[in-house]
Design a protein around this motif. Structure first.
Motif, short mmCIF file in Angstrom:
data_model
loop_
_atom_site.label_atom_id
_atom_site.label_comp_id
_atom_site.label_asym_id
_atom_site.label_seq_id
_atom_site.Cartn_x
_atom_site.Cartn_y
_atom_site.Cartn_z
N ARG A 41 0.83 -1.21 0.00
CA ARG A 41 0.00 0.00 0.00
C ARG A 41 0.86 1.26 0.00
N ILE A 42 1.97 1.23 0.76
CA ILE A 42 2.86 2.39 0.78
C ILE A 42 3.58 2.52 -0.56
N ALA A 43 3.94 1.39 -1.16
CA ALA A 43 4.64 1.41 -2.46
C ALA A 43 3.74 1.98 -3.55
N ALA A 44 2.44 1.84 -3.42
CA ALA A 44 1.54 2.40 -4.42
C ALA A 44 1.57 3.93 -4.39
N ARG A 45 1.81 4.49 -3.21
CA ARG A 45 1.88 5.95 -3.11
C ARG A 45 3.26 6.50 -3.40
N ARG A 46 4.31 5.85 -2.87
CA ARG A 46 5.65 6.40 -2.95
C ARG A 46 6.48 5.86 -4.12
N GLN A 47 6.06 4.76 -4.70
CA GLN A 47 6.81 4.11 -5.78
C GLN A 47 8.17 3.61 -5.30
N VAL A 48 8.25 3.19 -4.05
CA VAL A 48 9.50 2.69 -3.49
C VAL A 48 9.20 1.38 -2.75
#
Length: 141
Positions: free
Chosen positions: A70-77
């Motif tokens: 879920r965090i990777a969907a926002r930050r691309q990391v």
């Protein structure tokens, strides 16, 4: 060279000191931790004596890895680490559900066998020696 010349080399053409670049997006901590915990759960489930620990590690790794997705969907990391953690955690959970019944069946089978006595005597054999009173070859009559 003097310190004045060195200071002039560090300045930008406009006369201002150089500005540090702004930090990029921060890492994805839950994805990294979820990957490591899920990897530990997937390895531990294959060890026969401590495999039960995977019942704790795999779900924890799954939750952290999903949070990392879920965090990777926002930050691309951290997208690769997060998805790999999800897959490893699912592998660990599947292996837990497969190995636990077979492990329990092995425990039940070993507990149903009678225990051997540790005071068993090994002095005399339990078989009888052959009798030499009768000949092996009887002459024809």
């Amino acid at each position: 060279m003097s310190t004045i010349d060195e200071a002039r080399q560090d300045e930008s053409p406009s006369g201002q000191p150089p500005v540090a670049p702004s930090p990029g997006p921060h890492g994805n901590g839950p994805a990294s931790v979820g990957f490591v915990v899920a990897l530990a759960g997937a390895i531990v489930v294959l060890l026969p004596t401590v495999g039960a620990i995977s019942w704790v590690l795999s779900p924890l790794g799954l939750v952290l890895s999903i949070l990392g997705v879920r965090i990777a969907a926002r930050r691309q990391v951290g997208r690769a680490a997060a998805w790999t953690g999800v897959l490893l955690a699912l592998f660990g959970l599947v292996m837990c559900t497969v190995t636990t019944p077979s492990f329990m069946a092995g425990i039940n089978a070993s507990s149903s066998r009678p225990a051997t006595s540790p005071t068993q005597s090994y002095g005399t054999p339990s078989y009888s020696y052959p009798s030499y009173t009768t000949p092996y070859y009887a002459p024809p009559s």
